[in-house]
Design a protein around this motif. Structure first.
Motif, PDB file in Angstrom:
ATOM      1  N   TYR A  52      46.388  32.281  56.296  1.00 22.74           N
ATOM      2  CA  TYR A  52      46.521  31.319  55.204  1.00 22.74           C
ATOM      3  C   TYR A  52      45.210  31.123  54.474  1.00 22.74           C
ATOM      4  O   TYR A  52      45.152  31.155  53.229  1.00 22.74           O
ATOM      5  CB  TYR A  52      47.008  29.977  55.755  1.00 22.74           C
ATOM      6  N   TRP A  53      44.114  30.963  55.204  1.00 25.06           N
ATOM      7  CA  TRP A  53      42.822  30.713  54.567  1.00 25.06           C
ATOM      8  C   TRP A  53      42.262  31.977  53.922  1.00 25.06           C
ATOM      9  O   TRP A  53      41.464  31.903  52.979  1.00 25.06           O
ATOM     10  CB  TRP A  53      41.841  30.144  55.580  1.00 25.06           C
ATOM     11  N   THR A  54      42.694  33.142  54.399  1.00 23.37           N
ATOM     12  CA  THR A  54      42.310  34.377  53.719  1.00 23.37           C
ATOM     13  C   THR A  54      42.939  34.429  52.331  1.00 23.37           C
ATOM     14  O   THR A  54      42.300  34.842  51.349  1.00 23.37           O
ATOM     15  CB  THR A  54      42.742  35.606  54.534  1.00 23.37           C
ATOM     16  N   LYS A  55      44.202  33.972  52.220  1.00 25.70           N
ATOM     17  CA  LYS A  55      44.851  33.907  50.903  1.00 25.70           C
ATOM     18  C   LYS A  55      44.136  32.908  49.998  1.00 25.70           C
ATOM     19  O   LYS A  55      43.951  33.161  48.801  1.00 25.70           O
ATOM     20  CB  LYS A  55      46.318  33.522  51.074  1.00 25.70           C
ATOM     21  N   ILE A  56      43.744  31.770  50.570  1.00 28.19           N
ATOM     22  CA  ILE A  56      43.008  30.775  49.786  1.00 28.19           C
ATOM     23  C   ILE A  56      41.680  31.354  49.313  1.00 28.19           C
ATOM     24  O   ILE A  56      41.271  31.161  48.152  1.00 28.19           O
ATOM     25  CB  ILE A  56      42.774  29.500  50.617  1.00 28.19           C
ATOM     26  N   ALA A  57      40.996  32.075  50.199  1.00 29.23           N
ATOM     27  CA  ALA A  57      39.717  32.684  49.827  1.00 29.23           C
ATOM     28  C   ALA A  57      39.911  33.723  48.721  1.00 29.23           C
ATOM     29  O   ALA A  57      39.059  33.870  47.835  1.00 29.23           O
ATOM     30  CB  ALA A  57      39.060  33.319  51.047  1.00 29.23           C
ATOM     31  N   THR A  58      41.025  34.451  48.759  1.00 28.77           N
ATOM     32  CA  THR A  58      41.319  35.431  47.711  1.00 28.77           C
ATOM     33  C   THR A  58      41.490  34.742  46.362  1.00 28.77           C
ATOM     34  O   THR A  58      40.936  35.186  45.342  1.00 28.77           O
ATOM     35  CB  THR A  58      42.594  36.215  48.057  1.00 28.77           C
ATOM     36  N   LEU A  59      42.252  33.646  46.345  1.00 26.11           N
ATOM     37  CA  LEU A  59      42.438  32.894  45.100  1.00 26.11           C
ATOM     38  C   LEU A  59      41.116  32.312  44.607  1.00 26.11           C
ATOM     39  O   LEU A  59      40.835  32.305  43.401  1.00 26.11           O
ATOM     40  CB  LEU A  59      43.455  31.764  45.321  1.00 26.11           C
ATOM     41  N   ALA A  60      40.288  31.830  45.537  1.00 22.84           N
ATOM     42  CA  ALA A  60      38.980  31.280  45.154  1.00 22.84           C
ATOM     43  C   ALA A  60      38.108  32.354  44.519  1.00 22.84           C
ATOM     44  O   ALA A  60      37.396  32.091  43.534  1.00 22.84           O
ATOM     45  CB  ALA A  60      38.286  30.674  46.372  1.00 22.84           C
ATOM     46  N   ALA A  61      38.162  33.569  45.051  1.00 28.96           N
ATOM     47  CA  ALA A  61      37.390  34.668  44.470  1.00 28.96           C
ATOM     48  C   ALA A  61      37.865  34.985  43.053  1.00 28.96           C
ATOM     49  O   ALA A  61      37.064  35.210  42.145  1.00 28.96           O
ATOM     50  CB  ALA A  61      37.498  35.907  45.352  1.00 28.96           C
ATOM     51  N   VAL A  62      39.193  34.982  42.855  1.00 30.57           N
ATOM     52  CA  VAL A  62      39.752  35.251  41.533  1.00 30.57           C
ATOM     53  C   VAL A  62      39.261  34.222  40.520  1.00 30.57           C
ATOM     54  O   VAL A  62      38.773  34.562  39.432  1.00 30.57           O
ATOM     55  CB  VAL A  62      41.292  35.266  41.589  1.00 30.57           C
ATOM     56  N   PHE A  63      39.356  32.942  40.878  1.00 32.98           N
ATOM     57  CA  PHE A  63      38.987  31.897  39.927  1.00 32.98           C
ATOM     58  C   PHE A  63      37.475  31.725  39.825  1.00 32.98           C
ATOM     59  O   PHE A  63      37.006  31.052  38.897  1.00 32.98           O
ATOM     60  CB  PHE A  63      39.686  30.590  40.287  1.00 32.98           C
ATOM     61  N   SER A  64      36.719  32.316  40.734  1.00 37.44           N
ATOM     62  CA  SER A  64      35.266  32.351  40.552  1.00 37.44           C
ATOM     63  C   SER A  64      34.908  33.174  39.325  1.00 37.44           C
ATOM     64  O   SER A  64      34.009  32.815  38.556  1.00 37.44           O
ATOM     65  CB  SER A  64      34.587  32.938  41.793  1.00 37.44           C
ATOM     66  N   ALA A  65      35.627  34.290  39.134  1.00 37.71           N
ATOM     67  CA  ALA A  65      35.386  35.117  37.951  1.00 37.71           C
ATOM     68  C   ALA A  65      35.778  34.374  36.683  1.00 37.71           C
ATOM     69  O   ALA A  65      35.089  34.455  35.658  1.00 37.71           O
ATOM     70  CB  ALA A  65      36.169  36.429  38.062  1.00 37.71           C
ATOM     71  N   VAL A  66      36.893  33.630  36.745  1.00 33.39           N
ATOM     72  CA  VAL A  66      37.320  32.841  35.584  1.00 33.39           C
ATOM     73  C   VAL A  66      36.285  31.766  35.267  1.00 33.39           C
ATOM     74  O   VAL A  66      35.902  31.558  34.105  1.00 33.39           O
ATOM     75  CB  VAL A  66      38.697  32.206  35.848  1.00 33.39           C
ATOM     76  N   ALA A  67      35.818  31.074  36.307  1.00 35.72           N
ATOM     77  CA  ALA A  67      34.825  30.016  36.121  1.00 35.72           C
ATOM     78  C   ALA A  67      33.501  30.566  35.605  1.00 35.72           C
ATOM     79  O   ALA A  67      32.828  29.928  34.787  1.00 35.72           O
ATOM     80  CB  ALA A  67      34.606  29.269  37.437  1.00 35.72           C
ATOM     81  N   ALA A  68      33.128  31.746  36.059  1.00 33.27           N
ATOM     82  CA  ALA A  68      31.883  32.353  35.577  1.00 33.27           C
ATOM     83  C   ALA A  68      31.949  32.616  34.081  1.00 33.27           C
ATOM     84  O   ALA A  68      30.951  32.439  33.361  1.00 33.27           O
ATOM     85  CB  ALA A  68      31.603  33.651  36.334  1.00 33.27           C
ATOM     86  N   GLY A  69      33.121  33.026  33.591  1.00 34.33           N
ATOM     87  CA  GLY A  69      33.273  33.242  32.155  1.00 34.33           C
ATOM     88  C   GLY A  69      33.138  31.950  31.369  1.00 34.33           C
ATOM     89  O   GLY A  69      32.453  31.895  30.350  1.00 34.33           O
ATOM     90  N   ALA A  70      33.802  30.891  31.858  1.00 29.41           N
ATOM     91  CA  ALA A  70      33.694  29.595  31.177  1.00 29.41           C
ATOM     92  C   ALA A  70      32.264  29.077  31.219  1.00 29.41           C
ATOM     93  O   ALA A  70      31.766  28.501  30.239  1.00 29.41           O
ATOM     94  CB  ALA A  70      34.643  28.592  31.837  1.00 29.41           C
ATOM     95  N   GLY A  71      31.579  29.282  32.346  1.00 32.22           N
ATOM     96  CA  GLY A  71      30.194  28.848  32.463  1.00 32.22           C
ATOM     97  C   GLY A  71      29.270  29.617  31.545  1.00 32.22           C
ATOM     98  O   GLY A  71      28.327  29.053  30.978  1.00 32.22           O
ATOM     99  N   LEU A  72      29.531  30.914  31.373  1.00 22.22           N
ATOM    100  CA  LEU A  72      28.695  31.706  30.470  1.00 22.22           C
ATOM    101  C   LEU A  72      28.810  31.188  29.039  1.00 22.22           C
ATOM    102  O   LEU A  72      27.803  31.038  28.342  1.00 22.22           O
ATOM    103  CB  LEU A  72      29.105  33.177  30.548  1.00 22.22           C
ATOM    104  N   LEU A  73      30.038  30.911  28.598  1.00 21.74           N
ATOM    105  CA  LEU A  73      30.230  30.435  27.230  1.00 21.74           C
ATOM    106  C   LEU A  73      29.530  29.104  27.007  1.00 21.74           C
ATOM    107  O   LEU A  73      28.905  28.885  25.959  1.00 21.74           O
ATOM    108  CB  LEU A  73      31.724  30.311  26.923  1.00 21.74           C
ATOM    109  N   TYR A  74      29.619  28.204  27.990  1.00 20.54           N
ATOM    110  CA  TYR A  74      29.003  26.892  27.817  1.00 20.54           C
ATOM    111  C   TYR A  74      27.496  26.938  28.064  1.00 20.54           C
ATOM    112  O   TYR A  74      26.707  26.403  27.278  1.00 20.54           O
ATOM    113  CB  TYR A  74      29.638  25.872  28.757  1.00 20.54           C
TER     114      TYR A  74
END
Length: 386
Positions: A52-74
């Motif tokens: 279960y936590w491996t799946k959570i870690a996978t989702l966290a990795a995915v949204f880390s890339a999304v967050a990095a993009g938003a952080g770059l723009l700001y």
């Protein structure tokens, strides 16, 4: 003004002695370090976590890339982008539509989804060339709301025909199988971490090069950048394209792991939550994107595991956002980097900066250059934390 303009020109053109040599040394050390950390994380994490936590870690990795993009723009251009979650859904939609139609290797599908999302994200980001501040935030949030309506209206492709790819009538909905090398949850996590590591590496190398210096010049003084001949519009479009591409690939990774997507996963209000965790994690550092991904995905899961209503996460994140804005404008990543500096450890280990001599002017906590400074060191502080 002339002095500031000359400083910006020197920054963009890289005319300061020693800058390129230091940047090359950092690149030689930093690029393998990023990929090495991704590989190590992919190997060790599944051993320490349950399924279960491996799946959570996978989702966290995915949204880390999304967050990095938003952080770059700001953090680099001052853009408040509130449609990154929507673009994640766009990337997932494109991935599923192509995957149901044509049998292509998973990495190729990721690139195609990222390319299509890049075009769409750049087009809907065109208002940012004329707008800024609160108005730009509202326009981007309206775009996210429009995508939410489209997702609910068309749904996500599930093996049907037509443009939308929806199964109707006697047709049975199908899921896209995972690639052969990522059938298990552990293997999917490793695949995700490696792809996200490559995305972070692309962002990091871009920030370390000429484009990153141009973004620093624009952030420091847009008028000064125009005065020195920096093609501001071109570099703005490049930022939109790059972040849209990485977000689209992240959405495709999300679809790869689940095989199908649901519109309920991409509500417009989640874009606000994502931007809040980006500010808490740190918008001026790629490391802040990693922290933001954990806050966005793992933190609610931890509260739920402890028997605490996960809806309280909005209250907690709200308090955390106020605390970050008041006491730590550079976010948690900035606090970690400050601690490393006090411990006399190399700050570029986390920030990716080329280092700074003690006599260079130091920016304030918001990541802005020191007031009245126009040399390379001041502008570097504003935009080369990643």
């Amino acid at each position: 003004m002339a002095g500031a303009a000359q400083g910006l020109l020197d920054e963009v053109d890289g005319m300061k002695l020693g800058t390129h040599a230091t940047a090359r040394r950092t690149l030689v050390v930093g690029a393998p370090a990023i990929m090495g950390a991704a590989i190590l994380l992919g190997l060790v994490t599944p051993i320490l976590l349950t399924g279960y936590w491996t799946k959570i870690a996978t989702l966290a990795a995915v949204f880390s890339a999304v967050a990095a993009g938003a952080g770059l723009l700001y953090g680099r251009l001052g853009y408040v982008s509130l449609n990154q979650v929507a673009l994640t859904g766009v990337g997932g939609w494109v991935f599923l539509r192509i995957a149901h139609e044509v049998a292509l290797p998973s990495p190729v599908l990721l690139v195609l989804a990222g390319a299509v999302t890049c075009v769409i994200g750049t087009v809907i980001g065109l208002p940012s060339l004329r707008l800024n501040g609160l108005i730009l935030a509202l326009v981007s949030l309206m775009a996210a709301g429009a995508f939410e309506i489209l997702f609910y209206g068309t749904g996500f492709p599930d093996g049907g025909g037509g443009f939308t790819g929806r199964a109707t009538g006697a047709q049975l909905a199908r899921t896209v199988p995972r690639p052969d090398f990522a059938t298990s949850d552990d293997a999917m996590f490793r695949y995700t971490v490696i792809v996200v590591g490559i995305l972070f590496l692309i962002l990091w190398v871009t920030l370390r090069g000429r484009v990153g210096r141009a973004w620093a010049a624009i952030r420091q003084s847009e008028a000064g950048a125009y005065a020195t001949g920096v093609p501001v519009t071109r570099y703005r479009l490049l930022a939109l394209a790059l972040t849209s591409f990485s977000t689209g690939v992240a959405g495709a990774l999300l679809a790869t792991g689940t095989g199908r997507l649901d519109p309920i996963s991409f509500p417009a209000q989640q874009n606000i939550v994502l931007f809040a965790v980006v500010l808490i994690g740190g918008a001026y550092s790629l490391f802040g994107g990693v922290l933001a991904g954990l806050l966005y995905v793992a933190f609610p899961a931890v509260l739920n595991d402890l028997g605490i209503d996960a809806n309280l996460v909005l209250v907690i994140l709200g308090l955390g956002l106020v605390q970050a804005l008041v006491t730590a404008p550079r976010g948690m990543a900035g606090q970690v980097q400050g601690l490393m500096a006090r411990l006399r450890l190399p700050e570029h280990v986390l920030s990716g900066s080329a280092g700074r001599s003690p006599d260079r002017p130091r920016g304030d906590q918001t990541g802005e250059p020191a007031e009245g400074s126009s040399d390379l060191g001041a502008s570097e502080r504003a935009a080369q934390d990643a």
